[in-house]
Design an enzyme around this catalytic site. Structure first.
Site, PDB file in Angstrom:
ATOM      1  N   ARG A  48       0.830  -1.192   0.000  1.00 23.07           N
ATOM      2  CA  ARG A  48       0.000   0.000   0.000  1.00 23.07           C
ATOM      3  C   ARG A  48       0.871   1.251   0.000  1.00 23.07           C
ATOM      4  O   ARG A  48       1.984   1.254   0.507  1.00 23.07           O
ATOM      5  CB  ARG A  48      -0.926  -0.002   1.219  1.00 23.07           C
ATOM      6  CG  ARG A  48      -2.108  -0.934   1.069  1.00 23.07           C
ATOM      7  CD  ARG A  48      -3.006  -0.573  -0.099  1.00 23.07           C
ATOM      8  NE  ARG A  48      -3.793   0.599   0.197  1.00 23.07           N
ATOM      9  CZ  ARG A  48      -5.078   0.592   0.571  1.00 23.07           C
ATOM     10  NH1 ARG A  48      -5.716  -0.555   0.684  1.00 23.07           N
ATOM     11  NH2 ARG A  48      -5.718   1.720   0.807  1.00 23.07           N
ATOM     12  N   LYS A  56       5.873   3.920   4.744  1.00 19.53           N
ATOM     13  CA  LYS A  56       6.539   2.877   3.958  1.00 19.53           C
ATOM     14  C   LYS A  56       7.611   3.471   3.034  1.00 19.53           C
ATOM     15  O   LYS A  56       8.467   2.770   2.546  1.00 19.53           O
ATOM     16  CB  LYS A  56       5.508   2.099   3.152  1.00 19.53           C
ATOM     17  CG  LYS A  56       4.515   1.300   4.020  1.00 19.53           C
ATOM     18  CD  LYS A  56       3.495   0.578   3.156  1.00 19.53           C
ATOM     19  CE  LYS A  56       2.372  -0.080   3.944  1.00 19.53           C
ATOM     20  NZ  LYS A  56       2.752  -1.371   4.544  1.00 19.53           N
TER      21      LYS A  56
HETATM   22  C1  NTF Z   1      -0.702  -4.348   8.856  1.00 20.45           C
HETATM   23  N1  NTF Z   1      -1.641  -3.540   9.604  1.00 20.45           N
HETATM   24  C2  NTF Z   1       0.707  -3.870   9.139  1.00 20.45           C
HETATM   25  O1  NTF Z   1       0.856  -2.555   8.660  1.00 20.45           O
HETATM   26  C3  NTF Z   1       1.722  -4.790   8.478  1.00 20.45           C
HETATM   27  O2  NTF Z   1       3.021  -4.421   8.858  1.00 20.45           O
HETATM   28  C4  NTF Z   1       1.461  -6.227   8.896  1.00 20.45           C
HETATM   29  O3  NTF Z   1       2.310  -7.096   8.202  1.00 20.45           O
HETATM   30  C5  NTF Z   1       0.019  -6.585   8.604  1.00 20.45           C
HETATM   31  O4  NTF Z   1      -0.857  -5.702   9.273  1.00 20.45           O
HETATM   32  C6  NTF Z   1      -0.327  -7.982   9.065  1.00 20.45           C
HETATM   33  O5  NTF Z   1      -0.023  -8.139  10.412  1.00 20.45           O
HETATM   34  C7  NTF Z   1      -2.760  -3.039   9.096  1.00 20.45           C
HETATM   35  O6  NTF Z   1      -3.092  -3.216   7.960  1.00 20.45           O
HETATM   36  C8  NTF Z   1      -3.598  -2.212  10.015  1.00 20.45           C
HETATM   37  F1  NTF Z   1      -4.829  -2.161   9.557  1.00 20.45           F
HETATM   38  F2  NTF Z   1      -3.612  -2.729  11.242  1.00 20.45           F
HETATM   39  F3  NTF Z   1      -3.090  -1.039  10.118  1.00 20.45           F
END
Ligand code: NTF
Length: 830
Positions: A566, A571
């Site tokens: 994303r 990032k």
């Molecule tokens: C995401 N969280 C994290 O940004 C990632 O680093 C991670 O790998 C994935 O979860 C899975 O654990 C999200 O999308 C949110 F919604 F929690 F911000």
């Protein structure tokens, strides 16, 4: 009619249907039957979509016996169920996975050939169900795959969005979102169960009354309701006959429409209630990492968890089950805060509907929930304003207030009346508006709270929820994320899979640590040669795909440098872009012989949340720079940028196996884990990355020599933050950075139009929240090391093989084993 299922006793009724014969002939027959009797067309008149649907349904037939048997076996055994509560499942295409799981790939290929059809063409017809945003939703899909493969009883509960994550298109380089109508051409993987619909209430008020037993009670008098209709999706285990269930809920109006109004000609008003109800599951919120504080989103959240709990109690538990023993039969896993309203919902059911004493209900409730946090960004922790919550779910708000009172009393007792601490820990935030902190509610209720990588779990304890980890040190644990090797190695990279099997035998696909046995092959020149041939084949496959899908022609023989995830400032796609600009400048300068540089193609893939201004500007800027470089003859053959639109699971499956270099360059302390990073390493790409999320563990496992580390560590970031970070100072002190930014700002990298770069450049120079500038020099140096290593083909291949061999830890099977041991206290059968 709802209620306990009618259990027929006739012998035949107890025997699951026998699937079609497992041979080419049986497959062909079933396929033609599907085409003729379900699609209603002869083969000679059928469209590709008809053929795809018939093929999918044929494969589904082979799974049904397993599904029926699995369900029966689990009911008979009274197994504890893992109830995975997730607002998102980013499933990817179902046909490929079903064919693999059922072991039908060869039979299907032959069968289609006999019908004069190409199975690969039919597979490519499927529109993936994009019922998730990114990592969190994809993780849920990997987890349910692993649980089925490990024969663990799991029901994945979620939402059947009519429209999933938007389809991304570019107009003049800018992102334009188009609805994703994944259901439009028919959806062969789901079983609607309208007769199992449950009613979900909203709004209204609460009342006190005295029960027959003289006890004071509360009841909720809702103002409106909708029907929740479940749809089953099959979750097949890998070649073990196990088929688990995803239960996705769709909203339907309780009363379809107002016939009186309709007859009077007021068509819009006649269907207003219906539209209103059905909007609840109309579309996935395209936000990633920031909660969207919309009423509809809270409705979605309550809708699906209330339906799931009701359904579990009514249909999965035996009719006379004593709910005091609920924790013996269910562990609800809260996938981030989205389903946390389930906690007061279960309290309400036990206290208001089943006459539990408050403390008794709380004791049961606490044992039923565990909570996974997926973020470190404070702005991503959901809060719900109490006026909204009170309007939509008045009883739940009361319950949360009471839980909070009880909880704060404990805090004051344990910490000597420390009022400041109590305020920090409260489930209720007072400013800027009074709101419920869902992460606090989850943490208080949950038996276990986990982060998703070692570093993340540590920061969760130390920085996000320090008061809670002080109060309950044993509540906190880590489970590092993982990815399913079935989809992301075997399906995505058949060439490498074959090579691996040839080298170390079967078995690694369900025991991924066995990839270790590949280590000696890194020193085998013939094996390296074959490994490179596979990578070259994967690159060719990607070239073909991008040519047909996007009209992009990738140059051949380049280092393929990939950043897909994303679009988010943390990032740091902008850091990658600055590097690209710097490479471009180097090629244009007189000091460097272009022939001496490593030819490189940079591939971006990223969706931006529609309302996220800076993310969208970054997309437009990347596209503008890409167009400029593409049009510049002087750098042809040395540098190219490709940005295919609509990055999704399907594209990832072709892109990742082709990559040489994996970009994982978030600011340290911001990426909770990352899971793309794992997929790249498992497919033999080397990582250039910061010490963030699961990168830390990847580097520890693959070894420093096989990983390009750069940038500030998390403590260094915190220190700089505290001191006061001034991006302008960094800009002034780094000539290479200054030159890249000036070049970008001048418009030279954007076809002469400086306005294209203005928003991003201004932001970087004035605030740079995620310190891209501070890491720029280190990043460029690390990229120079990449080039030097890549020039030594044998050394690079050796590292790539070692990345594969040492990444077995990142299987989601291992993640699930960790959840089973540390969180659910359930053991796997395999
Ligand atoms: C995401 N969280 C994290 O940004 C990632 O680093 C991670 O790998 C994935 O979860 C899975 O654990 C999200 O999308 C949110 F919604 F929690 F911000």
């Amino acid at each position: 009619v709802t209620g306990p299922q009618f259990e027929p006793t006739h012998e035949r009724a107890l025997t699951p249907a026998v699937g079609p014969a497992r041979d080419v002939d049986g497959f062909v027959r079933q396929f033609l039957r599907e085409l003729n009797y379900t699609q209603g067309v002869p083969l000679s008149r059928s469209t590709l979509n008809d053929q795809y649907l018939a093929l999918a349904r044929t494969v589904r037939h082979y799974l049904m016996q397993g599904w029926i048997r699995t369900g029966k076996r689990r009911r008979d055994a009274g197994d504890k169920v893992i109830g995975y509560l997730s607002a998102e499942y980013l499933l990817g295409r179902q046909l490929d996975n079903a064919l693999l799981a059922a072991g039908l790939e060869d039979i299907a290929r032959e069968a289609m050939k006999e019908c004069g059809l190409d199975v690969d063409l039919l597979r490519s017809q499927e529109i993936e169900p994009g019922l998730g945003n990114g990592g969190l939703g994809r993780l849920a899909a990997c987890f349910v795959d692993s649980l089925a493969t490990m024969d663990v009883s799991c029901i994945g509960y979620g939402i059947r969005y009519e429209y999933g994550i938007f389809k991304q298109t570019f107009e003049d380089g800018r992102q334009v979102e188009v609805p994703d109508s994944w259901l439009a051409l028919g959806s062969p993987w789901e079983f609607p169960q309208p007769d199992r619909a449950v009613q979900i209430d909203f709004g209204g008020h609460t009342e006190r009354y005295t029960g027959d037993d003289g006890r004071e009670r509360t009841r909720w008098v809702p103002a409106w309701d909708v029907q929740a209709v479940p749809y089953h999706l099959l979750v097949p285990g890998y070649r073990n006959g196990v088929v688990n269930t995803l239960r996705l809920w769709s909203a339907k109006a309780t009363n379809a429409f107002d016939l009186q109004l309709f007859n009077q000609g007021d068509y819009a008003e006649a269907v207003r209630a219906q539209t209103f109800a059905e909007n609840i599951t109309k579309v996935l919120y395209p936000e990633d990492s920031t909660p969207q504080g919309r009423e509809l989103r809270l409705q979605q959240q309550y809708f699906f968890v209330a339906a799931s709990i009701k359904d579990f109690i009514r249909h999965t538990l035996p009719a006379d089950f004593d709910l005091h023993r609920l924790p013996e039969r269910i562990a609800f896993q809260l996938n981030d805060t989205h389903p946390v309203i389930a906690i007061p919902e279960l309290m309400r059911i036990l206290v208001d509907e089943h006459d539990f004493e408050w403390d008794e209900a709380w004791d049961v409730t606490k044992q039923c929930f565990d909570y996974t946090c997926h973020t470190l960004l404070p702005e991503a922790l959901e809060v719900w304003p109490v006026d909204l919550l009170g309007r939509l779910l008045p009883r739940h708000l009361e319950i949360v207030y009471r839980l909070n009172e009880d909880f704060l009393a404990r805090v004051r007792e344990q910490f000597d009346g420390d009022e400041v601490r109590a305020r920090r820990m409260s489930m209720v935030q007072e400013n800027p508006v009074r709101a419920i902190r869902m992460a606090h509610l989850a943490t208080v209720a949950a038996t276990k709270v986990n982060g998703v990588a070692e570093l993340h779990s540590q920061l969760l304890r130390d920085k996000v929820l320090p008061d809670f980890s002080e109060m309950w040190p044993d509540k906190f644990t880590n489970v590092t994320n993982g990815v399913t090797p079935r989809r992301f190695v075997r399906i995505a990279n058949p060439g490498m899979s074959e090579l691996v099997t040839e080298a170390i035998g079967e078995g690694w696909l369900t025991d991924l640590e066995r990839l270790r046995e590949l280590e000696p092959f890194a020193d085998d020149a013939a094996f390296r040669e074959r490994f490179r041939a596979v990578k070259a084949g994967n690159k060719e496959r990607l070239r073909q795909l991008l040519h047909h899908r996007d009209g992009i022609d990738l140059p051949e023989g380049h280092l393929l440098d990939v950043m897909v995830k994303r679009l988010h400032e943390y990032k740091r796609q902008s850091l990658k872009l600055l590097h690209v600009v710097s490479l471009y400048q180097r090629l244009l300068s007189d000091e460097v012989d272009p022939e001496s540089t490593t030819p490189r193609t940079v591939v971006f893939g990223a969706k931006a949340a529609p309302g996220y201004f800076m993310a969208k500007e970054t997309i437009a800027l990347i596209n503008a720079v890409a167009a400029t470089i593409d049009a510049d003859e002087r750098v042809a053959g040395r540098l190219a940028i490709a940005f295919p639109a609509n990055y999704n699971v399907t594209l990832a499956e072709t892109l990742i196996p082709a990559a040489d270099l994996s970009e994982q360059i978030s600011l340290a302390g911001k990426e909770a884990s990352g899971t793309g990073n794992m997929k790249f390493a498992l497919n033999g790409a080397l990582t250039i990355g910061t010490d963030d999320g699961a990168n830390v563990e990847i580097r520890q496992l693959v070894g420093d020599d096989n990983f390009f580390l750069f940038g500030m560590t998390e403590p260094r970031v915190a220190e700089l933050q505290a001191k006061g970070y001034v991006p302008g100072d960094v800009y002034a002190s780094s000539p290479r950075l200054k030159s890249a930014i000036d070049f970008l700002a001048s418009g030279e990298a954007t076809g002469g139009d400086p306005s294209r770069a203005a928003a991003v450049v201004d932001d970087l120079l004035s605030s740079d929240r995620f310190m891209a500038l501070a890491d720029f020099d280190a990043y460029v140096e690390a990229q120079e090391k990449v080039e030097a290593t890549y020039a030594d083909t044998e050394a690079w291949t050796r590292s790539a093989i070692l990345n594969v061999a040492r990444s077995g830890f990142f299987s989601s099977d291992r993640s699930m084993r960790d959840y089973l041991d540390r969180i659910w206290n359930v053991s796997a059968r395999s």
